[in-house]
Design a protein around this motif. Structure first.
Motif, PDB file in Angstrom:
ATOM      1  N   ILE A 169       5.357 -11.761   7.378  1.00  0.00           N
ATOM      2  CA  ILE A 169       6.165 -12.296   8.486  1.00  0.00           C
ATOM      3  C   ILE A 169       7.632 -12.006   8.084  1.00  0.00           C
ATOM      4  N   VAL A 170       8.292 -11.411   9.094  1.00  0.00           N
ATOM      5  CA  VAL A 170      10.015 -11.563   8.785  1.00  0.00           C
ATOM      6  C   VAL A 170      10.408 -12.031  10.375  1.00  0.00           C
ATOM      7  N   GLN A 171      11.410 -12.887  10.058  1.00  0.00           N
ATOM      8  CA  GLN A 171      11.996 -13.413  11.151  1.00  0.00           C
ATOM      9  C   GLN A 171      13.503 -13.463  10.958  1.00  0.00           C
ATOM     10  N   THR A 172      14.175 -12.917  12.011  1.00  0.00           N
ATOM     11  CA  THR A 172      15.580 -12.631  11.926  1.00  0.00           C
ATOM     12  C   THR A 172      16.354 -13.185  12.957  1.00  0.00           C
ATOM     13  N   GLY A 173      17.850 -13.256  12.860  1.00  0.00           N
ATOM     14  CA  GLY A 173      18.735 -14.012  13.680  1.00  0.00           C
ATOM     15  C   GLY A 173      18.170 -15.449  13.700  1.00  0.00           C
ATOM     16  N   VAL A 174      18.199 -15.996  12.648  1.00  0.00           N
ATOM     17  CA  VAL A 174      17.898 -17.477  12.565  1.00  0.00           C
ATOM     18  C   VAL A 174      19.112 -18.222  12.554  1.00  0.00           C
ATOM     19  N   LEU A 175      19.195 -19.464  13.250  1.00  0.00           N
ATOM     20  CA  LEU A 175      20.534 -20.431  13.079  1.00  0.00           C
ATOM     21  C   LEU A 175      20.410 -20.958  11.815  1.00  0.00           C
ATOM     22  N   THR A 176      21.701 -20.719  11.210  1.00  0.00           N
ATOM     23  CA  THR A 176      22.010 -21.446   9.930  1.00  0.00           C
ATOM     24  C   THR A 176      23.380 -22.042  10.006  1.00  0.00           C
ATOM     25  N   SER A 177      23.675 -22.933   9.173  1.00  0.00           N
ATOM     26  CA  SER A 177      25.011 -23.704   9.366  1.00  0.00           C
ATOM     27  C   SER A 177      25.902 -23.358   8.009  1.00  0.00           C
ATOM     28  N   ASN A 178      27.332 -22.971   8.524  1.00  0.00           N
ATOM     29  CA  ASN A 178      28.417 -22.687   7.558  1.00  0.00           C
ATOM     30  C   ASN A 178      28.438 -24.064   6.693  1.00  0.00           C
ATOM     31  N   PRO A 179      28.248 -24.037   5.310  1.00  0.00           N
ATOM     32  CA  PRO A 179      28.356 -25.133   4.563  1.00  0.00           C
ATOM     33  C   PRO A 179      29.857 -25.686   4.409  1.00  0.00           C
ATOM     34  N   ALA A 180      31.028 -24.910   4.801  1.00  0.00           N
ATOM     35  CA  ALA A 180      32.284 -25.230   4.907  1.00  0.00           C
ATOM     36  C   ALA A 180      32.653 -25.973   6.094  1.00  0.00           C
ATOM     37  N   THR A 181      32.173 -25.268   7.312  1.00  0.00           N
ATOM     38  CA  THR A 181      32.584 -25.562   8.640  1.00  0.00           C
ATOM     39  C   THR A 181      31.536 -26.370   9.368  1.00  0.00           C
TER      40      THR A 181
ATOM     41  N   ALA B  93      23.866 -18.352   5.393  1.00  0.00           N
ATOM     42  CA  ALA B  93      25.206 -18.559   5.729  1.00  0.00           C
ATOM     43  C   ALA B  93      25.363 -19.606   4.240  1.00  0.00           C
ATOM     44  N   ASP B  94      24.619 -20.108   4.174  1.00  0.00           N
ATOM     45  CA  ASP B  94      24.693 -21.204   2.802  1.00  0.00           C
ATOM     46  C   ASP B  94      23.895 -20.587   1.622  1.00  0.00           C
ATOM     47  N   THR B  95      24.618 -19.786   0.803  1.00  0.00           N
ATOM     48  CA  THR B  95      23.917 -19.228  -0.260  1.00  0.00           C
ATOM     49  C   THR B  95      23.156 -19.951  -0.883  1.00  0.00           C
ATOM     50  N   ARG B  96      23.472 -21.218  -1.302  1.00  0.00           N
ATOM     51  CA  ARG B  96      22.683 -22.212  -2.174  1.00  0.00           C
ATOM     52  C   ARG B  96      21.216 -22.447  -1.709  1.00  0.00           C
ATOM     53  N   ALA B  97      20.848 -21.917  -0.498  1.00  0.00           N
ATOM     54  CA  ALA B  97      19.442 -22.014   0.376  1.00  0.00           C
ATOM     55  C   ALA B  97      18.817 -20.789   0.026  1.00  0.00           C
TER      56      ALA B  97
ATOM     57  N   ARG C 163      -6.151 -30.791  -0.147  1.00  0.00           N
ATOM     58  CA  ARG C 163      -5.044 -30.446  -1.179  1.00  0.00           C
ATOM     59  C   ARG C 163      -4.060 -29.819  -0.272  1.00  0.00           C
ATOM     60  N   VAL C 164      -2.840 -30.275  -0.380  1.00  0.00           N
ATOM     61  CA  VAL C 164      -1.550 -29.532   0.170  1.00  0.00           C
ATOM     62  C   VAL C 164      -0.545 -29.335  -0.985  1.00  0.00           C
ATOM     63  N   ASP C 165      -0.207 -27.950  -1.202  1.00  0.00           N
ATOM     64  CA  ASP C 165       0.553 -27.636  -2.192  1.00  0.00           C
ATOM     65  C   ASP C 165       1.912 -28.184  -2.065  1.00  0.00           C
ATOM     66  N   ARG C 166       2.846 -27.982  -2.949  1.00  0.00           N
ATOM     67  CA  ARG C 166       4.219 -28.330  -2.796  1.00  0.00           C
ATOM     68  C   ARG C 166       4.709 -27.967  -1.795  1.00  0.00           C
ATOM     69  N   VAL C 167       5.885 -28.954  -1.081  1.00  0.00           N
ATOM     70  CA  VAL C 167       6.273 -28.419   0.053  1.00  0.00           C
ATOM     71  C   VAL C 167       7.965 -28.511   0.204  1.00  0.00           C
ATOM     72  N   TYR C 168       8.334 -27.584   0.707  1.00  0.00           N
ATOM     73  CA  TYR C 168       9.973 -27.288   0.129  1.00  0.00           C
ATOM     74  C   TYR C 168      10.702 -28.395   0.846  1.00  0.00           C
ATOM     75  N   ALA C 169      11.733 -29.123   0.033  1.00  0.00           N
ATOM     76  CA  ALA C 169      12.472 -30.094   0.568  1.00  0.00           C
ATOM     77  C   ALA C 169      13.921 -29.816   0.876  1.00  0.00           C
ATOM     78  N   GLY C 170      14.578 -28.826   0.137  1.00  0.00           N
ATOM     79  CA  GLY C 170      15.982 -28.329   0.699  1.00  0.00           C
ATOM     80  C   GLY C 170      16.749 -28.340  -0.535  1.00  0.00           C
ATOM     81  N   VAL C 171      18.073 -28.291  -0.380  1.00  0.00           N
ATOM     82  CA  VAL C 171      18.832 -28.347  -1.382  1.00  0.00           C
ATOM     83  C   VAL C 171      19.771 -29.527  -1.517  1.00  0.00           C
ATOM     84  N   PHE C 172      19.858 -30.040  -2.803  1.00  0.00           N
ATOM     85  CA  PHE C 172      20.589 -31.171  -3.034  1.00  0.00           C
ATOM     86  C   PHE C 172      21.206 -31.249  -4.299  1.00  0.00           C
TER      87      PHE C 172
ATOM     88  N   ARG D 237      20.645 -28.000  -6.294  1.00  0.00           N
ATOM     89  CA  ARG D 237      19.204 -27.214  -6.572  1.00  0.00           C
ATOM     90  C   ARG D 237      18.500 -27.400  -5.404  1.00  0.00           C
ATOM     91  N   GLN D 238      17.356 -26.519  -5.555  1.00  0.00           N
ATOM     92  CA  GLN D 238      16.358 -26.577  -4.590  1.00  0.00           C
ATOM     93  C   GLN D 238      15.100 -27.296  -5.110  1.00  0.00           C
TER      94      GLN D 238
END
Length: 719
Positions: free
Chosen positions: A532-544, A587-591, A628-637, A647-648
């Motif tokens: 699956i590929v999803q495009t046009g997703v909303l992201t947040s500019n980390p500066a603004t 837009a947030d390259t850290r993600a 069993r549920v494998d590891r779940v992504y939490a975000g950048v911090f 880090r992720q």
């Protein structure tokens, strides 16, 4: 590929073993009356949601899972979240035991919409006025995996969940009542009564009173709900069903989270208790839901039928709470955490309509099952909300009662209420041709939508065509390989950097799989690989912090599910998935390179039960399951809080064990015919674990504990 090969090999061995058993045991001798079997495992079962038609699951070129009312009762399930525990590709209960305001889960890595009786369950565009259907209303739950916009319009690339209400049965009189009590003062009383009032009119009334305390200090939930359905067959070929439902939630948990420091991250003071609540005893969430639905069916004859359905739904909610940020205050040795306050007042009103014409035609050797439809959806969500200040809290020695809870957005300290007024409109026309030629099945679907989004100031108009094509070949011995391609679009509620409203995100999927159902048996094994590929997703500019549509996600994985009777009274239900869900543009390259928050790397769920067929223990049903549920992504911090070491992170994998025991009292004394006893235990060994975390760079670090051991007993009477 290593996981793919190992799983495929296991599936092949399982299929050989089950097929051998099927060959030894004629279908007529397979007794599944007292076993726990997913509806999809029965030889003649169809899944309506995948094609909006009665196409057998084994002949549908798409992954579909089905949970029945029988499964819900046998497994002691309390909500939709729990019902999806045994479905491959689902990361269930992402907000764990501390946030039960609504069901939160992901499918193939994505948040997906929920439908009821073929009509979308709209939620608030910005807030908490989200409907939650009590399981006492539900007959079946179908999980459609992959893009479904070709028939449903706006939808997630992960798929959708379609629930069906209990409708009147063609019986003179029937009913049931069940009472449950369990851990955390859990109580539940369900009743279901129906019958034919005349040769042309049938009625069914059902409802539930339920509630419990939560794991967290002072948390509790309660609900009273009632539904009624009336079917009037006013002509031999025409019937009208009208459904009404009302639900009152005077309280619904405390929407509590635990700090990341002391759960996901080590804290020098040790781990935070699963009983910890970050709010105040006066926190509240109240919700009222009301809906009216009609379903009109007319049979023209010669295989042509018409179905029209519509629903009006209202959701009203009020919320006031105190919450912590999950990040320790400076120079407090990680013991003191900041808090905030918020309050909302919301209303959601929506109308949904769907009209379908189905029929059959033949062109030479090809049989066509045709579908034509038009639908319309409109939703209006109005929210008044305010986020304000609050005092601090020490999770290791919390003191409550020092911070007033705002009773409305206008009393939230240090905040000015904001009003969010959103209107959504969508009209779609669609068509489908399900073609059969010998063992070949070709399903082609197409749809065009006109969507409009208004945020009170600006209006966004969108037009989109989506499609789906699937090809399956059913062999004489029951194996059916298939391939499919589907697209999706999903309107988004946000204003972009340039002041305009966001355009819909787009998705596309390729799926290759196989289904195996030995002829004349209730065995069903399915496996699929998808991309699956999803495009046009909303992201947040980390500066603004402004929104952009630069996001692009990819989800790729493998799934397998099996439902089958085994020798000597055993029955198997199994699901496995392994998936890679990645953020590949942001837009947030850290993600970039990380996952989607709340999406796990896969799951494994196996449930085996045994039913005594004779002797003094006849009808005794004993079972155990592992989830069993494998590891779940939490975000950048930045765990160091220096804002230089981002880090992720993932919340760790977890495994829990469940158990059940059922007994039909009629086998002890025929005077107790219709009386059954049940005992269900989830998380048998009382494991302490996290279901997910949410990390927002430098600001928030929240985690949610999963449900600790819960024991519940049920006595039921059926007639």
């Amino acid at each position: 590929m290593r996981y793919f090969a190992l799983t495929l090999a296991s599936a092949s061995l399982m299929a050989v073993a089950i097929s051998a058993h099927a060959a030894e045991t004629p279908a007529a001798n397979v007794d599944t009356a007292d076993t726990i079997v997913v509806t999809a495992a029965r030889a003649d079962v169809t899944a309506d949601a995948g094609t909006k038609s009665a196409l057998p699951i084994a002949e549908t070129p798409q992954s579909i899972s089905v949970i029945s009312a029988r499964d819900i009762a046998d497994l002691g399930l309390a909500n939709l979240n729990q019902s999806l525990r045994y479905v491959a590709g689902v990361t269930p209960e992402t907000r764990g035991a501390g946030a039960e305001i609504y069901d939160q889960f992901t499918l193939r890595g994505f948040t997906v919409p929920v439908y009821l009786d073929g009509l979308k369950q709209f939620g608030s565009a910005t807030g908490y006025a989200v409907p939650q259907v009590d399981l006492s209303r539900i007959e079946t739950i179908e999980v459609v995996k992959g893009p479904a916009s070709a028939l449903y319009g706006q939808s997630s690339p992960g798929g959708l969940v379609a629930m069906s209400s209990k409708l009147p049965l063609d019986q003179a009189m029937y009913g049931s009542v069940a009472a449950t009590y369990g851990s955390y003062d859990l109580y539940r009383v369900d009743a279901d009564v129906g019958g034919k009032l005349s040769d042309t009119v049938a009625l069914r009334v059902y409802g539930s009173v339920n509630g419990a305390h939560t794991e967290q200090t002072f948390g509790s939930r309660a609900r009273q709900t009632i539904s009624a359905a009336l079917t009037w067959k006013f002509a031999p070929d025409t019937s009208l069903t009208v459904l009404g439902a009302y639900s009152h939630d005077p309280k619904n948990g405390n929407y509590s989270a635990a700090p990341g420091y002391g759960t996901l991250f080590a804290n020098p003071n040790g781990p935070i208790s699963t009983k910890y609540a970050d709010g105040e005893p006066d926190d509240f969430f109240r919700r009222n839901q009301a809906a009216g639905t009609y379903i009109l069916n007319h049979d023209f004859g010669s295989g042509w039928k018409f179905r029209a359905s519509g629903r009006y739904q209202f959701v009203g909610s009020d919320l006031g709470a105190i919450y912590e940020f999950g990040v320790p205050m400076p120079e407090t040795n990680d013991t003191v955490f900041g808090r905030g306050s918020y309050a909302t007042h919301e209303q959601l009103k929506n109308w949904t309509f769907d009209n379908q014409l189905t029929g059959k035609a033949t062109t030479g050797p090809v049989t066509h099952a045709l579908l034509f439809g038009v639908d319309y959806q409109t939703a209006h969500s109005l929210e008044v909300a305010a986020f304000g200040s609050a005092n601090t809290i020490t999770p290791y020695a919390p003191v409550y009662g020092t911070q007033p809870v705002p009773q409305s957005p206008y009393t939230t300290p240090g905040a000015t209420p904001g009003t969010y007024d959103y209107h959504l409109h969508q009209t779609g026309i669609y068509a489908q041709d399900a073609m059969s030629w010998g063992g070949l099945r070709l399903v082609v679907s197409g749809r065009h939508d006109w969507a409009e989004t208004n945020d009170g100031t600006n209006t966004q108009h969108d037009r989109k065509f989506t499609g789906r094509a699937g090809l399956l070949y059913k062999t004489d011995f029951g194996l059916a390989p298939y391939v499919s391609y589907a697209t999706s679009f999903e309107p988004q509620i946000a204003r972009l950097e340039d002041g305009s409203l966001a355009k819909p995100s787009l998705g596309k999927q390729v799926e290759v799989g196989a289904k195996y159902q030995p002829p004349g048996t209730p065995i069903l094994i399915s496996a699929a690989w998808y991309h699956i590929v999803q495009t046009g997703v909303l992201t947040s500019n980390p500066a603004t912090f402004a929104s952009t549509q630069s996001g692009k996600y990819r989800s790729e994985g493998f799934e397998i599910e099996a439902n089958a009777p085994l020798p000597y009274g055993f029955n198997l239900r199994a699901a496995y998935s392994h998936q890679h869900v990645r953020d590949i543009a942001d837009a947030d390259t850290r993600a970039v390179g990380g996952g989607l928050i709340g999406a796990g790397d896969g799951n494994l769920a196996v449930n085996v039960d045994w039913t005594a067929k004779q002797g003094p223990l006849k009808s005794l049903n004993v079972g155990a399951g592992v989830r069993r549920v494998d590891r779940v992504y939490a975000g950048v911090f930045d765990q160091t809080l220096t804002t230089t070491d981002y880090r992720q992170y993932y919340s760790p994998s977890y495994t829990v064990i469940d158990a059940l025991l059922h007994y039909d009292m009629a086998n002890m004394d025929q005077r107790l015919k219709g009386v059954t006893l049940a005992l269900n235990v989830t998380n048998l060994f009382d494991k302490k674990y996290l279901t997910s975390c949410y990390l927002y760079p430098a600001y928030d670090a929240w985690c949610w504990y999963g449900n600790r051991r819960t024991v519940q007993g049920t006595i039921a009477f059926h007639w």
